[in-house]
Scaffold this motif. Structure first.
Motif, PDB file in Angstrom:
ATOM      1  N   PRO A   1       0.813  -1.232   0.000  1.00  0.00           N
ATOM      2  CA  PRO A   1       0.000   0.000   0.000  1.00  0.00           C
ATOM      3  C   PRO A   1       0.840   1.273   0.000  1.00  0.00           C
ATOM      4  O   PRO A   1       0.475   2.269  -0.654  1.00  0.00           O
ATOM      5  CB  PRO A   1      -0.823  -0.119   1.288  1.00  0.00           C
ATOM      6  CG  PRO A   1      -0.860  -1.577   1.581  1.00  0.00           C
ATOM      7  CD  PRO A   1       0.449  -2.107   1.110  1.00  0.00           C
ATOM      8  N   PHE A   2       1.961   1.255   0.689  1.00  0.00           N
ATOM      9  CA  PHE A   2       2.822   2.447   0.757  1.00  0.00           C
ATOM     10  C   PHE A   2       3.525   2.674  -0.585  1.00  0.00           C
ATOM     11  O   PHE A   2       3.786   3.819  -0.968  1.00  0.00           O
ATOM     12  CB  PHE A   2       3.837   2.289   1.881  1.00  0.00           C
ATOM     13  CG  PHE A   2       3.203   2.171   3.242  1.00  0.00           C
ATOM     14  CD1 PHE A   2       2.775   3.300   3.929  1.00  0.00           C
ATOM     15  CD2 PHE A   2       3.012   0.931   3.828  1.00  0.00           C
ATOM     16  CE1 PHE A   2       2.172   3.196   5.177  1.00  0.00           C
ATOM     17  CE2 PHE A   2       2.419   0.813   5.072  1.00  0.00           C
ATOM     18  CZ  PHE A   2       1.990   1.946   5.752  1.00  0.00           C
ATOM     19  N   LEU A   3       3.813   1.605  -1.319  1.00  0.00           N
ATOM     20  CA  LEU A   3       4.412   1.742  -2.643  1.00  0.00           C
ATOM     21  C   LEU A   3       3.434   2.401  -3.607  1.00  0.00           C
ATOM     22  O   LEU A   3       3.823   3.231  -4.443  1.00  0.00           O
ATOM     23  CB  LEU A   3       4.847   0.374  -3.174  1.00  0.00           C
ATOM     24  CG  LEU A   3       5.932  -0.368  -2.369  1.00  0.00           C
ATOM     25  CD1 LEU A   3       6.196  -1.743  -2.978  1.00  0.00           C
ATOM     26  CD2 LEU A   3       7.214   0.451  -2.315  1.00  0.00           C
ATOM     27  N   LEU A   4       2.189   2.047  -3.505  1.00  0.00           N
ATOM     28  CA  LEU A   4       1.168   2.637  -4.374  1.00  0.00           C
ATOM     29  C   LEU A   4       0.991   4.123  -4.081  1.00  0.00           C
ATOM     30  O   LEU A   4       0.907   4.954  -5.001  1.00  0.00           O
ATOM     31  CB  LEU A   4      -0.160   1.896  -4.197  1.00  0.00           C
ATOM     32  CG  LEU A   4      -0.172   0.422  -4.648  1.00  0.00           C
ATOM     33  CD1 LEU A   4      -1.505  -0.239  -4.281  1.00  0.00           C
ATOM     34  CD2 LEU A   4       0.083   0.315  -6.142  1.00  0.00           C
ATOM     35  N   ILE A   5       0.954   4.491  -2.822  1.00  0.00           N
ATOM     36  CA  ILE A   5       0.782   5.893  -2.441  1.00  0.00           C
ATOM     37  C   ILE A   5       1.989   6.734  -2.843  1.00  0.00           C
ATOM     38  O   ILE A   5       1.857   7.904  -3.236  1.00  0.00           O
ATOM     39  CB  ILE A   5       0.536   6.005  -0.920  1.00  0.00           C
ATOM     40  CG1 ILE A   5      -0.755   5.289  -0.538  1.00  0.00           C
ATOM     41  CG2 ILE A   5       0.504   7.459  -0.470  1.00  0.00           C
ATOM     42  CD1 ILE A   5      -0.973   5.171   0.956  1.00  0.00           C
TER      43      ILE A   5
ATOM     44  N   SER B   1       2.543   9.083  -6.113  1.00  0.00           N
ATOM     45  CA  SER B   1       2.040  10.462  -6.244  1.00  0.00           C
ATOM     46  C   SER B   1       2.476  11.362  -5.091  1.00  0.00           C
ATOM     47  O   SER B   1       2.055  12.508  -4.995  1.00  0.00           O
ATOM     48  CB  SER B   1       0.509  10.462  -6.318  1.00  0.00           C
ATOM     49  OG  SER B   1      -0.043   9.852  -5.166  1.00  0.00           O
ATOM     50  N   ALA B   2       3.322  10.813  -4.198  1.00  0.00           N
ATOM     51  CA  ALA B   2       3.756  11.585  -3.027  1.00  0.00           C
ATOM     52  C   ALA B   2       5.117  12.216  -3.275  1.00  0.00           C
ATOM     53  O   ALA B   2       6.061  11.543  -3.695  1.00  0.00           O
ATOM     54  CB  ALA B   2       3.805  10.673  -1.807  1.00  0.00           C
TER      55      ALA B   2
ATOM     56  N   GLY C   1       7.915  15.546  -1.727  1.00  0.00           N
ATOM     57  CA  GLY C   1       8.204  16.524  -0.680  1.00  0.00           C
ATOM     58  C   GLY C   1       7.696  16.090   0.677  1.00  0.00           C
ATOM     59  O   GLY C   1       7.993  14.997   1.172  1.00  0.00           O
ATOM     60  N   ALA C   2       6.888  16.969   1.294  1.00  0.00           N
ATOM     61  CA  ALA C   2       6.369  16.713   2.636  1.00  0.00           C
ATOM     62  C   ALA C   2       5.515  15.457   2.676  1.00  0.00           C
ATOM     63  O   ALA C   2       5.521  14.706   3.668  1.00  0.00           O
ATOM     64  CB  ALA C   2       5.573  17.918   3.113  1.00  0.00           C
ATOM     65  N   ALA C   3       4.771  15.189   1.602  1.00  0.00           N
ATOM     66  CA  ALA C   3       3.922  13.991   1.556  1.00  0.00           C
ATOM     67  C   ALA C   3       4.780  12.727   1.552  1.00  0.00           C
ATOM     68  O   ALA C   3       4.440  11.722   2.197  1.00  0.00           O
ATOM     69  CB  ALA C   3       3.031  14.038   0.328  1.00  0.00           C
ATOM     70  N   ALA C   4       5.879  12.758   0.852  1.00  0.00           N
ATOM     71  CA  ALA C   4       6.784  11.611   0.824  1.00  0.00           C
ATOM     72  C   ALA C   4       7.436  11.408   2.192  1.00  0.00           C
ATOM     73  O   ALA C   4       7.614  10.272   2.647  1.00  0.00           O
ATOM     74  CB  ALA C   4       7.842  11.817  -0.254  1.00  0.00           C
TER      75      ALA C   4
ATOM     76  N   GLU D   1      13.995   2.750  -3.022  1.00  0.00           N
ATOM     77  CA  GLU D   1      14.486   2.884  -4.396  1.00  0.00           C
ATOM     78  C   GLU D   1      13.580   3.733  -5.293  1.00  0.00           C
ATOM     79  O   GLU D   1      13.978   4.092  -6.412  1.00  0.00           O
ATOM     80  CB  GLU D   1      14.645   1.492  -5.014  1.00  0.00           C
ATOM     81  CG  GLU D   1      15.744   0.657  -4.359  1.00  0.00           C
ATOM     82  CD  GLU D   1      15.737  -0.780  -4.838  1.00  0.00           C
ATOM     83  OE1 GLU D   1      14.805  -1.142  -5.611  1.00  0.00           O
ATOM     84  OE2 GLU D   1      16.634  -1.545  -4.453  1.00  0.00           O
ATOM     85  N   LEU D   2      12.399   4.077  -4.838  1.00  0.00           N
ATOM     86  CA  LEU D   2      11.470   4.838  -5.682  1.00  0.00           C
ATOM     87  C   LEU D   2      11.982   6.259  -5.938  1.00  0.00           C
ATOM     88  O   LEU D   2      12.545   6.896  -5.031  1.00  0.00           O
ATOM     89  CB  LEU D   2      10.092   4.895  -5.022  1.00  0.00           C
ATOM     90  CG  LEU D   2       9.335   3.557  -4.947  1.00  0.00           C
ATOM     91  CD1 LEU D   2       8.048   3.727  -4.157  1.00  0.00           C
ATOM     92  CD2 LEU D   2       9.040   3.029  -6.339  1.00  0.00           C
ATOM     93  N   PRO D   3      11.785   6.775  -7.146  1.00  0.00           N
ATOM     94  CA  PRO D   3      12.296   8.118  -7.500  1.00  0.00           C
ATOM     95  C   PRO D   3      11.810   9.217  -6.571  1.00  0.00           C
ATOM     96  O   PRO D   3      12.602  10.094  -6.174  1.00  0.00           O
ATOM     97  CB  PRO D   3      11.770   8.325  -8.922  1.00  0.00           C
ATOM     98  CG  PRO D   3      11.579   6.943  -9.452  1.00  0.00           C
ATOM     99  CD  PRO D   3      11.161   6.106  -8.281  1.00  0.00           C
TER     100      PRO D   3
END
Length: 276
Positions: free
Chosen positions: A13-17, A20-21, A23-26, A47-49
Motif C-alpha cells: 500500500p505504501f508503494l502505491l501511495i 504520487s507523493a 516533498g512533505a507527503a513523501a 528505491e522509488l524516485p
C-alpha cells in the motif's frame, strides 16, 4: 513457510501511495511506513524516485536518512545520529529494536543478554525477554531464550535489506560457505567409501570363514561314518557294540591267566622246600 515471506505484501500500500507523493507527503509516507505494524522491509520504497528525491531536499533529507536506518542499520546507529534524524515514536523504537536483533544475529548465533541490553538500551532483562518473545510471535526471528546462561540462541531470522556496497561481501561469504560445504561433503563421501570398503572386506572374510567351517564339518561327518557312531562317553560304536567294552573283555582272561600261573609257581616252590 520462511520467516518474513508476507512482509513485502505489507509494504505494497505504501508503494502505491508513493507514486504520487512528493516533498512533505513523501516524508510523511516514510513516517507512516516505519511506524506501520508488520512492515519490516523497505528496500522497494527506498528505491522509488519520489523517495530518492528527498535526499536532495534539505528540509526532508533527514526522513530519507531515517528510512535508510530502518532498511539496514540498527537502533545503536540511530542513537549515534539521532540529532540529525527525526524523533522516533514508540512503535518505531520497538520496530527498530526488532530489526537490530536480526542484524546482530547475522554475525553470531548466540547473543548474550549483556550484549542485547547494551545494543538495544533495554532497562531490564524482563523487558528484553518480552521484546524477544514479541519478535518471535511476529515471525521476525526464531530462537530459544536460555535464562540459565542468560543468552538468546538464534535458529534463523528474517532477511534485512542490503546496505549499498555490501552485496560483494555477502557474495564472498556465500562463496566461502559453498567451498567449505563442498569440502565437508567430499570428506563425508570419502568416509562413506572407506566404510563401504571395510564392510565389503568383512563380508568376504565371513564368507571365507563359512566356507572353511562347512568344509571341516563335511570332513568330520565323513570320518564319523567310516568309524561308526560315538557313544555318550565318546567311544566308537561298531555293529552296535561299544569297542572299548570289547577290549576290556579280551584283556580280562589274559590278566586272570597270568595270576593263575603265578599262583601255580608259588605252590611248586613251596613243595620243593618241604622236601628238604
Amino acid at each position: 513457510m520462511e520467516l518474513g515471506t508476507n512482509f513485502a505484501a505489507k509494504l505494497e500500500p505504501f508503494l502505491l501511495i508513493s507514486k504520487s507523493a512528493k516533498g512533505a507527503a513523501a516524508a510523511k509516507l516514510i513516517q507512516d511506513a516505519t511506524s506501520a505494524q508488520g512492515v519490516f522491509v523497505f528496500a522497494e520504497l527506498l528505491e522509488l524516485p519520489n523517495i530518492q528525491e528527498l535526499a536532495k531536499n534539505e528540509q526532508h533529507a533527514s526522513f530519507f536518512s531515517l528510512l535508510q536506518v530502518f532498511s539496514y542499520q540498527t537502533y545503536k546507529d540511530y542513537l549515534v545520529n539521532k540529532d540529525s534524524l527525526p524523533q522516533l515514536n514508540q512503535a518505531q523504537i520497538i520496530k527498530l529494536k526488532y530489526l537490530s536483533i536480526v542484524s546482530l544475529a547475522a554475525n553470531r548465533r548466540i547473543l548474550p543478554y549483556s550484549l542485547l541490553l547494551q545494543e538495544l538500551q533495554m532497562p531490564t532483562i524482563r523487558d528484553l525477554e518480552d521484546l524477544i518473545i514479541d519478535a518471535i510471535y511476529l515471525d521476525i526471528l526464531r530462537g530459544k531464550l536460555d535464562q540459565k546462561e542468560q543468552q538468546l540462541e538464534i535458529e534463523y531470522t528474517m532477511g534485512r535489506d542490503l546496505e549499498p556496497g555490501k552485496a560483494e561481501a555477502v557474495l564472498a561469504a556465500l562463496k566461502t560457505w559453498a567451498s567449505t560445504t563442498a569440502s565437508v561433503l567430499s570428506a563425508l563421501d570419502n568416509k562413506l567409501a572407506q566404510i563401504a570398503s571395510h564392510s565389503a572386506a568383512i563380508a568376504v572374510d565371513n564368507e571365507e570363514h563359512d566356507r572353511t567351517y562347512n568344509a571341516i564339518l563335511k570332513d568330520v561327518s565323513k570320518d564319523t561314518k567310516k568309524r561308526g557312531p560315538l557313544t555318550a562317553g565318546g567311544n566308537i560304536m561298531r555293529g552296535g557294540v561299544d569297542l572299548s567294552d570289547a577290549m576290556d573283555v579280551d584283556e580280562e582272561p589274559r590278566i586272570k591267566g597270568r595270576k593263575g600261573m603265578a599262583v601255580d609257581t608259588m605252590i611248586k616252590q613251596q613243595r620243593k622246600r618241604n622236601r628238604f
